[in-house]
Scaffold this active site. Structure first.
Site, short mmCIF file in Angstrom:
data_model
loop_
_atom_site.label_atom_id
_atom_site.label_comp_id
_atom_site.label_asym_id
_atom_site.label_seq_id
_atom_site.Cartn_x
_atom_site.Cartn_y
_atom_site.Cartn_z
CD GLU A 187 -3.79 -2.81 7.09
OE1 GLU A 187 -2.63 -2.99 6.70
OE2 GLU A 187 -4.46 -1.80 6.79
CG ASN B 211 -1.74 1.20 1.38
OD1 ASN B 211 -1.82 2.03 0.47
ND2 ASN B 211 -2.40 1.34 2.53
CD1 TRP B 212 3.65 1.09 -2.82
CD2 TRP B 212 3.44 2.12 -4.80
NE1 TRP B 212 4.34 0.36 -3.77
CE2 TRP B 212 4.23 0.95 -4.98
CE3 TRP B 212 3.18 2.94 -5.91
CZ2 TRP B 212 4.75 0.59 -6.24
CZ3 TRP B 212 3.69 2.57 -7.15
CH2 TRP B 212 4.46 1.41 -7.31
CE LYS B 213 -0.36 3.24 4.70
NZ LYS B 213 -0.32 3.32 6.14
N GLY C 128 2.62 -0.99 4.33
CA GLY C 128 2.73 0.40 3.92
C GLY C 128 4.18 0.82 3.80
N GLY C 129 4.71 1.40 4.89
CA GLY C 129 6.05 1.99 4.90
C GLY C 129 7.13 1.11 4.29
CG HIS D 247 -6.10 1.77 4.79
ND1 HIS D 247 -5.68 2.77 5.63
CD2 HIS D 247 -5.11 0.86 4.74
CE1 HIS D 247 -4.46 2.46 6.06
NE2 HIS D 247 -4.10 1.31 5.53
CB SER E 274 4.42 -1.79 12.22
OG SER E 274 3.97 -0.46 12.47
CD GLU F 15 -3.22 5.44 6.56
OE1 GLU F 15 -3.12 5.53 5.32
OE2 GLU F 15 -2.35 4.88 7.26
N GLY G 211 1.74 2.06 10.98
CA GLY G 211 2.68 3.17 10.92
C GLY G 211 3.28 3.54 12.27
P1 PGA Z 1 2.36 0.27 7.69
O1 PGA Z 1 0.94 0.44 6.93
O2 PGA Z 1 2.95 -1.00 7.14
O3 PGA Z 1 3.14 1.48 7.29
O4 PGA Z 1 2.08 0.17 9.13
C1 PGA Z 1 0.10 -0.66 6.70
C2 PGA Z 1 -1.19 -0.18 6.06
O5 PGA Z 1 -1.65 0.90 6.43
O6 PGA Z 1 -1.78 -0.85 5.18
#
Ligand code: PGA
Length: 249
Positions: free
Chosen positions: A168, A9-11, A231-232, A96, A210, A98, A174
């Site tokens: 999640e 997930n590149w956000k 994500g990250g 998601h 994470s 967010e 994050g």
């Molecule tokens: P993260 O994000 O790996 O940076 O914690 C995961 C996500 O939000 O899908």
């Protein structure tokens, strides 16, 4: 055979040119393996570039991070599932955390988005998970089950079989904290039981929050995890190529 799914997930990172460069580097570092597939969720503007850069590799799937439920019309600023499909998307993240917490998306919104994705033949990847306060109050399963039944409760077995669920925990996204493999596994077992109890055939349940190259192997050692949503640690193509080669199928 167990087939692991690694989803990036590149956000709000990586524009079209950056997506092309990323995929080139990634492909040079990762050769197809039959025991895993790799999905990418770029920002909407980069979906087409990423899909083009991955088009001759059917183990690489590109999806969109969100869809609006109407197929077309006067809805400024959003992307519909059929439009994302035209750009080359084959999957869509839905709900998601967010989207839920920053943009106020509701359980009912996730139901409409799952349905819109399925109509456009995109695979919905429904994200569920509890906040820290909900976990501390002992409400993890109640929250996750509420999110599942709101989003998926009206689907029949064949539709349910096409859905991927990503667990999640919000407090793990994050933050550098994550659930222990055993805690994640216990929630996954309940999610899988819920899905199969409603007709899903071999549902896939991913873990996210994470996840990185250091902790991925221990998480994936749990048979309840069918993959990870990252994500990250997915933003650097070399690191991501390394991560997607962890874990035994
Ligand atoms: P993260 O994000 O790996 O940076 O914690 C995961 C996500 O939000 O899908």
């Amino acid at each position: 055979m167990r087939r692991l799914l690694f989803a990036a997930n590149w956000k709000m990172h990586l524009g079209p040119d950056e997506a092309r460069v990323y995929l080139k580097t990634f492909r040079a570092r990762y050769n197809r393996r039959d025991d895993r597939e790799v999905w990418f969720f770029p920002p909407g503007v980069s979906v087409e570039a990423a899909a083009q850069a991955a088009r001759d590799r059917n183990d690489l799937v590109v999806g969109v991070q969100d869809v609006y439920w109407e197929p077309k019309g006067a809805f400024t600023g959003v992307i519909s599932a059929p439009l994302a499909a035209q750009a080359g998307a084959r999957a869509a993240l839905v709900g998601h955390s967010e989207r839920r917490h920053i943009f106020g998306e509701t359980d009912d919104d996730t139901r409409r988005k799952v349905s819109a994705a399925l109509h456009a033949t995109l695979v919905p990847v429904l994200c569920v998970g509890e906040t820290l306060a909900e976990r501390d109050a002992g409400h993890t399963l109640a929250v996750v089950m509420r999110q599942l039944s709101a989003a998926l409760g009206s689907l029949d077995g064949p539709a349910m079989s096409r859905v991927v669920v990503a667990y999640e925990p919000v407090w793990a996204i994050g933050t550098g904290r994550n659930a222990t493999p055993q805690d994640a596994s216990a929630v996954h077992r309940e999610i899988r039981a819920w899905l199969t109890g409603r007709g899903a055939d071999a549902p896939r349940v991913l873990y996210g929050g994470s996840v990185n190259v250091k902790n991925a192997a221990a998480l994936l050692a749990e048979r309840e995890l069918d993959g990870v949503l990252v994500g990250g640690a997915s933003l650097d193509p070399e690191g991501w190529a390394q991560l997607v080669q962890t874990g035994a199928a």
